[in-house]
Write an enzyme that holds these catalytic residues in place. Structure first.
Site, mmCIF file in Angstrom:
data_model
loop_
_atom_site.group_PDB
_atom_site.id
_atom_site.type_symbol
_atom_site.label_atom_id
_atom_site.label_comp_id
_atom_site.label_asym_id
_atom_site.label_seq_id
_atom_site.Cartn_x
_atom_site.Cartn_y
_atom_site.Cartn_z
ATOM 1 C CG HIS A 1 -0.250 -0.143 2.513
ATOM 2 N ND1 HIS A 1 0.154 -1.376 2.992
ATOM 3 C CD2 HIS A 1 0.151 0.761 3.437
ATOM 4 C CE1 HIS A 1 0.765 -1.213 4.157
ATOM 5 N NE2 HIS A 1 0.785 0.070 4.440
ATOM 6 C CG HIS B 1 1.092 5.387 4.228
ATOM 7 N ND1 HIS B 1 0.341 5.311 5.367
ATOM 8 C CD2 HIS B 1 1.833 4.243 4.192
ATOM 9 C CE1 HIS B 1 0.614 4.184 6.011
ATOM 10 N NE2 HIS B 1 1.528 3.515 5.318
#
Ligand code: AMP
Ligand code: ZN
Length: 139
Positions: free
Chosen positions: A101, A103
């Site tokens: 992922h 941010h």
């Protein structure tokens, strides 16, 4: 490519509800449950990859343009002055969820200091030695 017990697989594929701000065939972008700043978002690929080194080419090629799109929208909608794009790999680097992922963290004037490090010192010899170590693995 989903992993049975992976929470981000479930969120990315809509099995667990989330505060979704963007979705396309490859990604879902959600708001972080414990935001570092107002609007802190996470870009989740719908397929499971543990980290950056496991990413397939299609996802790797697309993910930065999604980050740019989200960051630009944050600047307009949240009136932040800038944003950080952060991606942690491995426990030592702060990774806590082992589904790749990215941010996207809005930054506000006079906001808290984040993503900072103390600049160190290195001699030319040390830099050359480290460069050779890494280059050796890239050849
Ligand atoms: P990292 O430390 O880079 O692995 O980041 C994981 C991030 O996921 C942290 O910022 C958490 O606050 C966030 N997080 C964990 N679980 C959830 C969840 N269910 N929904 C939204 N964000 C989450
Ligand atoms: Zn997953």
């Amino acid at each position: 490519m989903k992993e049975k017990d992976c929470i981000f697989c479930k969120i990315a594929n809509g099995e667990i509800p989330s505060a979704t701000i963007y979705e396309d065939p490859d990604f879902r972008v959600i708001l972080d449950l414990s935001p570092a700043s107002r609007g802190h978002a996470l870009i989740l690929p719908k397929n499971h990859f543990a980290d950056l080194c496991s990413l397939d080419e299609r996802t790797a090629e697309k993910v930065l343009s999604v980050a740019a799109k989200i960051g630009a929208a944050m600047k307009k909608s949240l009136n932040c002055s800038g944003f950080n794009v952060v991606q942690n790999n491995g426990t030592a680097a702060g990774q806590t969820v082992f589904h790749f992922h990215v941010h996207v963290i809005p930054r506000y004037d006079n906001g808290p200091v984040m993503v900072a490090w103390e600049p160190g010192k290195a001699s030319a010899e040390e830099l050359a030695e480290v460069a050779n170590q890494i280059k050796g693995e890239l050849q």
